[in-house]
Structure formats: C-alpha cells, structure tokens
Design a protein around this motif. Structure first.
Motif, PDB file in Angstrom:
ATOM      1  N   ALA E   5      44.928  41.250   7.389  1.00  0.00           N
ATOM      2  CA  ALA E   5      44.044  42.276   6.837  1.00  0.00           C
ATOM      3  C   ALA E   5      42.754  42.405   7.488  1.00  0.00           C
ATOM      4  O   ALA E   5      42.010  41.299   7.407  1.00  0.00           O
ATOM      5  CB  ALA E   5      43.912  42.426   5.288  1.00  0.00           C
ATOM      6  N   ARG E   6      42.178  43.333   8.190  1.00  0.00           N
ATOM      7  CA  ARG E   6      40.968  43.616   8.927  1.00  0.00           C
ATOM      8  C   ARG E   6      39.627  43.734   8.077  1.00  0.00           C
ATOM      9  O   ARG E   6      38.764  43.709   8.463  1.00  0.00           O
ATOM     10  CB  ARG E   6      40.838  44.494  10.018  1.00  0.00           C
ATOM     11  N   ASN E   7      40.202  44.073   6.784  1.00  0.00           N
ATOM     12  CA  ASN E   7      38.873  44.641   6.063  1.00  0.00           C
ATOM     13  C   ASN E   7      38.607  43.656   4.699  1.00  0.00           C
ATOM     14  O   ASN E   7      39.573  43.617   4.045  1.00  0.00           O
ATOM     15  CB  ASN E   7      39.238  46.105   5.552  1.00  0.00           C
ATOM     16  N   SER E   8      37.693  43.304   4.790  1.00  0.00           N
ATOM     17  CA  SER E   8      36.983  42.255   3.828  1.00  0.00           C
ATOM     18  C   SER E   8      35.740  42.423   3.415  1.00  0.00           C
ATOM     19  O   SER E   8      34.624  42.422   4.231  1.00  0.00           O
ATOM     20  CB  SER E   8      37.271  40.958   4.017  1.00  0.00           C
ATOM     21  N   MET E   9      35.289  42.871   2.049  1.00  0.00           N
ATOM     22  CA  MET E   9      33.981  43.354   1.789  1.00  0.00           C
ATOM     23  C   MET E   9      33.652  42.613   0.477  1.00  0.00           C
ATOM     24  O   MET E   9      34.467  42.450  -0.408  1.00  0.00           O
ATOM     25  CB  MET E   9      33.938  44.755   1.645  1.00  0.00           C
ATOM     26  N   GLU E  10      32.270  41.776   0.345  1.00  0.00           N
ATOM     27  CA  GLU E  10      31.934  41.417  -0.678  1.00  0.00           C
ATOM     28  C   GLU E  10      31.204  42.396  -1.525  1.00  0.00           C
ATOM     29  O   GLU E  10      30.757  43.209  -1.222  1.00  0.00           O
ATOM     30  CB  GLU E  10      30.737  40.276  -0.301  1.00  0.00           C
ATOM     31  N   GLY E  11      31.527  41.754  -2.857  1.00  0.00           N
ATOM     32  CA  GLY E  11      31.090  42.771  -3.856  1.00  0.00           C
ATOM     33  C   GLY E  11      30.955  41.939  -5.301  1.00  0.00           C
ATOM     34  O   GLY E  11      31.367  40.883  -5.473  1.00  0.00           O
ATOM     35  N   VAL E  12      30.622  42.809  -6.341  1.00  0.00           N
ATOM     36  CA  VAL E  12      30.578  42.540  -7.586  1.00  0.00           C
ATOM     37  C   VAL E  12      31.377  43.280  -8.519  1.00  0.00           C
ATOM     38  O   VAL E  12      31.156  44.588  -8.395  1.00  0.00           O
ATOM     39  CB  VAL E  12      29.079  42.463  -8.397  1.00  0.00           C
TER      40      VAL E  12
END
Lengths: 70, 70, 70, 70, 70, 70
Positions: E5-12
């Motif tokens: 999977a090309r999309n990985s985003m950090e968050g809360v």
C-alpha cells in the motif's frame, strides 16, 4: 454460484483494452437495475439522503468485476 | 466536480436502512449506462472475454458511493 | 506493525509480472488460515449463510496487498 | 458462474456476527491456495519483491465476498 | 512491516464510534503527505490531469485501514 | 457534487505515470485533514484503539480517486 456481492447487472461488452498486466472492459448495461450501497451512517445523515431522492451512484473502475454464466 | 471514477449512474433512492455506524442505500437506476471495469489482463484472457459478449458486472456494496448534484 | 485489516496470510511469491505502472504478484499460501469478511446483513440473510456451511471466499486482485516482515 | 476475481478459496464458515446492516463472516480455509494481487509496479520495485520470497498477503475484510456453489 | 500500500499517513485518533460489527475511526493527519492513486489511463486523459494542477483526492471510508507501530 | 465518500483532501499533482490502461498520479496534500475509516468493530477492540492514540492510516493506491472542482 450465488455471491454476497449485492450488485449484479446484465450487459454486453462494448470495448476491451489490454495492457500488459491490467485491462479495461466496458459493458453496456441493458436492463434497469437496483444498486445497493453500504456507506457510513454519517454520510447518509450529513448528505440528508431520503427515500425518493434523485442521486448518482459512483463506482471506481477497479471495483467492478465481470462474470460469465456458464 | 469531475471525478476519476469512471462509473456514474443516475437513479432514485428506494430504501435506506440505518445501523449505528453503517447504512445501506438502495438506488433504482433509471437510465441504461456504460460501466467501465479495470481487471487483470489475465482475467480477460482466461475468461475469454470478447467484444459483443453477454456478461454480468458484479460489484460489492461497500464499493458503491452516493453523490448529489448541488 | 499491527493493522486493522483482519486478513493476513503467509506465503511464497510464485510469479511477478510487471507492466509500466501496474504489476501482478502471485503468492502461494502455505498455511491454512481464517478469513474475515464484512458484508451486508442482507447478503447473509438472503444467501442463508450458517455456521458450518461450505462456502467460497472471493477476492478481487486489486484488493490484495503484499507485506514483508522486516 | 466464472468471475474475473482471481481469488477464490474453499472453506467452512466458523462464525457469523450480525449487526443491523453489516455482518462479519469468518471462514476457515481448508485448502492451500494461490493468491493473485494487483499492485503498483512501484510497490514491487520499492519493496524489492522477488520470486521465491516469503511474504504476507494482507486483505481488508470489507473486500472479501462469500459465494455458494448451487 | 513494509507493505505494498503506497499511502501511509501519521495522525491521532479524534473519535471512535462502535456499532455491533462495524466501527468508524476518525484520524487527524498531522503531517503533510504524498498520496499515490492508481486509476485508469482514460480517467487521466479525459480529466486532462497535468503535473502542477490543483486537485482533490477522494477516498471511501471502507478503504481506509488503521495501523499501529509496535 | 456532494459525495458519500467521507475523505476529500486538497493537493497538487506532483507526478503522473501513464501505462496503456492504468496510470498512477501522485498528489501532495497541502492541508492537514481528518480521515474517516470504516473497519470491523473487532479490529478496533483487538488493536485496542483509543481516542488520542497515535496511529497510521494506510490506503491502497487502487482505492484513491482524483477529483477536479469545476
């Protein structure tokens, strides 16, 4: 074969385009049909969807399968 | 809004069922339409798909979005 | 990394086919496994699904990801 | 019915959990199988995937369909 | 774990809503990120997409996974 | 057009790669955003997800659409 996918529409292949690993197939749907969508409850509420309302159904091509009766 | 999703069909909402977080929406498609599918080249070859052939398109409900013209 | 995707199966790559932007990867699954499916309640009821029943699970190739342990 | 979805695995339903609109079905796969994945060429190159390599296949539950032979 | 999977985003996580079988999780993305989309060549051509153009990326909630670093 | 897809992020196209039938589009997201995910209740419980927790959202490229305001 009976399948859990709720949407099955009859049609005729109009165009096939082949790449090396992917291909696109265009199918002309020949009969009106009933489409079932599963979305978030929040989307229904925030769009204010109601029975009787005119809408569009939108589907990404990568999610569409082709089946043959045997 | 123009969108990359190749499939957009007009219809009328026939039924809405709401759960706590998910919901299902049934839409009666009122116009014949052309559906684009992106599948593997291998599937096209192994099913022997050809232009003019009668097929079914099959779509899982979780992949169907609802849109409103504003 | 722990992930919300419920299905993770170990295997060995048997074949890779590369196009310009897409690729297909075939993986031989080496261990039996338990697959979780989220579908509409309506599909369960209309197919009459029951515990103990023999079924098939069907998955479109565009929905399958490949992961490596590091 | 023959279908473009490349992945079809036989199994037995172990558990069904029903919500109001959604449901989860757990299926124990009883036979080893070959899984086809369509991903970006870039993912293959950047992960350095090679034939013979040990990998995991990962699949989101919302992408898994259940089918019955009739 | 490295994943295709090309999309990985950090968050809360800002909100979790639990139903009986489904749940929604809202994540506030805390860093700008690069999103990769695989669509049909035809969509790129027919929308006239060009590098430098302002666009929106649109993603159905059922396609978003949550992962934890361990 | 208003759409049921809960996730819409503004950005700028950084790169387009065209194959014969598929294409990849990379978009730099220019604003922080809130992402909604619909997963199984079981995934939330088994990962122990909680409000305030740091997580990653992971999305397969085949699930990302591109839209243009008109």
């Amino acid at each position: 074969m009976a399948i859990s996918a709720r949407n099955s529409m009859e049609g005729v292949i109009k165009e096939i385009k082949k790449g090396e690993v992917a291909a696109t197939v265009k199918v002309e749907i020949t009969k009106p049909s009933l489409i079932t969508s599963m979305i978030t409850r929040e989307a229904v509420d925030s769009l204010g969807l109601k029975e009787g309302q005119k809408v569009k159904v939108v589907i990404k091509s990568t999610e569409v399968m082709i089946a043959l009766d045997e």
